[in-house]
Design an enzyme around this catalytic site. Structure first.
Site, PDB file in Angstrom:
ATOM      1  N   THR A  35     -28.054 -23.614  28.316  1.00  9.61           N
ATOM      2  CA  THR A  35     -27.488 -21.814  29.330  1.00  9.61           C
ATOM      3  C   THR A  35     -28.120 -22.320  30.176  1.00  9.61           C
ATOM      4  O   THR A  35     -27.893 -23.384  30.824  1.00  9.61           O
ATOM      5  CB  THR A  35     -29.299 -21.260  28.835  1.00  9.61           C
ATOM      6  OG1 THR A  35     -30.203 -21.663  29.729  1.00  9.61           O
ATOM      7  CG2 THR A  35     -30.054 -20.999  27.701  1.00  9.61           C
ATOM      8  N   CYS A  36     -28.161 -21.204  31.614  1.00  5.31           N
ATOM      9  CA  CYS A  36     -28.307 -21.805  32.309  1.00  5.31           C
ATOM     10  C   CYS A  36     -29.064 -22.277  33.346  1.00  5.31           C
ATOM     11  O   CYS A  36     -29.503 -23.280  34.505  1.00  5.31           O
ATOM     12  CB  CYS A  36     -28.327 -20.618  33.681  1.00  5.31           C
ATOM     13  SG  CYS A  36     -29.079 -18.627  33.207  1.00  5.31           S
TER      14      CYS A  36
ATOM     15  N   GLY B 219     -23.741   1.232  47.800  1.00  3.87           N
ATOM     16  CA  GLY B 219     -23.499   0.156  47.917  1.00  3.87           C
ATOM     17  C   GLY B 219     -23.179  -1.208  47.212  1.00  3.87           C
ATOM     18  O   GLY B 219     -22.564   0.141  46.166  1.00  3.87           O
TER      19      GLY B 219
ATOM     20  N   GLN C  63     -34.648 -12.775  26.355  1.00  6.48           N
ATOM     21  CA  GLN C  63     -32.484 -13.405  26.079  1.00  6.48           C
ATOM     22  C   GLN C  63     -32.483 -14.530  25.348  1.00  6.48           C
ATOM     23  O   GLN C  63     -31.862 -15.219  24.929  1.00  6.48           O
ATOM     24  CB  GLN C  63     -32.041 -13.237  27.426  1.00  6.48           C
ATOM     25  CG  GLN C  63     -30.722 -14.038  27.640  1.00  6.48           C
ATOM     26  CD  GLN C  63     -29.741 -13.579  29.099  1.00  6.48           C
ATOM     27  OE1 GLN C  63     -30.435 -13.905  29.722  1.00  6.48           O
ATOM     28  NE2 GLN C  63     -28.324 -13.814  29.342  1.00  6.48           N
TER      29      GLN C  63
END
Length: 419
Positions: A49-50, A187, A114
């Site tokens: 994963t990251c 924004g 997650q």
């Protein structure tokens, strides 16, 4: 066979290093097959994963060096970098680590859910590639069950710890179902994009994105099926907003009390929930003084985030006992499985000798030899064969003063005390 975890994570390495060693989904099956080619490695799951890349393997202790060298080559890292960033967990420590990872207790964002989906995907990909057998399948199923137990028991995921998610959850607390509400995002930066993503996940149907650059607003609007307007057009659509979230890089407020008062008049004073997560502030403080306006600033949200983080920390501490219980349960199964392998080999050895000697005995009896003598000879020879190797090892242990082995043998063959 030892259970090993070899890897790096956000605890030990920077994002730059983690990116080098990451395994893509496209390459996953090939990487599993490469690891299974190492001598003795029977099972492999790669979790990438990251925040982490970890190789879960079942194999001999010497495979630990092979897996580390494999990871090093994939990331083109030096030996010094591997010494600094790489870690290895064995047996019970490995099980404990995985169960903490699955429960979100080892994550960058404490308690995030997650990772469970990522673990399930890794398990499935490795299963499809032929990397999962009895031990890792049982291990990961235990991990999934542990994660579910932690989330249900501690409710660790119910306390949002990101500003964007907290913003959306506050809006949900005020309005309940967001599907029928209109939200204006002012924004188009990372924070606004995250808010938009969370809102989209909550089933929001009406979203307006206002930004100084209309091109960027349209780009984001296409992703969320939203309406894009420029900042100059904001006063004309402001009355539609049940919820407004603002995060621009403006040095001056983009919303003043007069503009909001006019919007309220068009709304017939229906309440508006406004969140200003910009620094400097996008919404003038006077707006918060208006009736039917609920205005939160970044400081207000940070207090909620800090409080929720404290609650997650308490939940994580409470979950520790669940992890320990699950680890003990799995280790009992693993040790039992190992014993089953030893017993299977022992029975095979005894059965092979028994079959051979019984065959010889039957041939002698058929040839007319005294059955009683044949049976006595059979029993003597069979006992001698089965006990030969253990007897040799015990004599050697006594000569070498291997007290541990002698104690184990004594426990193994000592009769139970009669009750």
């Amino acid at each position: 066979m030892p259970l090993l975890i070899t890897g790096i994570s956000h605890h030990t390495a920077t994002l730059e290093v983690r990116e080098k060693i990451a395994i893509t989904r496209l390459d996953y099956a090939q990487r599993v097959r490469e690891l299974l080619q190492f001598d003795g490695i029977e099972e492999v799951v790669i979790v990438s994963t990251c925040n982490r890349t970890e190789v879960y393997s079942v194999g001999p202790k010497q495979s630990r060096k092979q897996v580390r060298q494999w990871l090093q080559s994939k990331g083109a890292l030096s030996e010094a970098e591997m010494d600094k960033h790489c870690y290895v967990h064995e047996r019970e420590r490995a099980v404990h680590h995985l169960f903490r990872v699955a429960g979100g207790l080892d994550s960058l964002v404490l308690g995030e859910s997650q990772i469970v989906g990522q673990l399930k995907e890794a398990w499935q990909l490795s299963t499809d590639a032929g990397g999962v057998e009895k031990v890792l399948d049982r291990l990961f199923q235990h991990a999934f069950a542990t994660a579910k137990r932690i989330r249900n028991k501690t409710r660790i995921g119910e306390h949002p710890v990101s500003v964007a998610y907290t913003t959306v959850m506050l809006a949900k607390q005020i309005f309940g179902d967001l599907a029928s509400k209109t939200v204006i995002l002012v924004g188009a930066g990372e924070m606004v994009e995250l808010c938009g993503r969370h809102l989209h996940d909550k089933g929001l149907s009406s979203l307006i994105i206002a930004n100084r650059s209309i091109e960027r607003a349209r780009e984001l609007a296409n992703e969320f099926n939203a309406l894009a307007v420029s900042l100059n057009e904001l006063p004309g659509v402001l009355h539609k907003a049940d919820i407004l979230i603002s995060s621009t890089a403006s040095l001056e407020p983009v919303l003043h009390a007069d503009t909001v008062r006019a919007a309220l008049k068009q709304r017939r004073n229906q309440p508006m929930f406004m969140v200003d997560i910009a620094v400097p502030r996008d919404i003038h403080p006077d707006v918060g003084k208006l009736g039917n306006i609920y205005l939160y600033t970044i400081d207000d949200l940070q207090k909620v985030v800090d409080e929720n983080l404290s609650k997650r920390t308490e939940a994580a501490e409470a979950a520790s006992s669940d992890v320990e219980e699950s680890v003990d349960e799995f280790m009992r199964w693993l040790n039992s499985a190992r014993a089953a392998v030893y017993l299977k080999n022992l029975h095979k050895h005894a059965r092979e000798n028994s079959d051979e000697l019984v065959g010889k005995a039957l041939r002698k009896i058929r040839a007319g030899q005294d059955p009683e003598q044949v049976i006595q000879k059979l029993a003597h020879t069979l006992t001698k064969r089965i006990l030969h190797l253990p007897s040799t090892r015990l004599r050697r242990a006594a000569e070498e003063q291997d007290d541990d082995l002698l104690r184990v043998a004594n426990r193994l063959f000592e009769p139970d005390d009669e009750k």
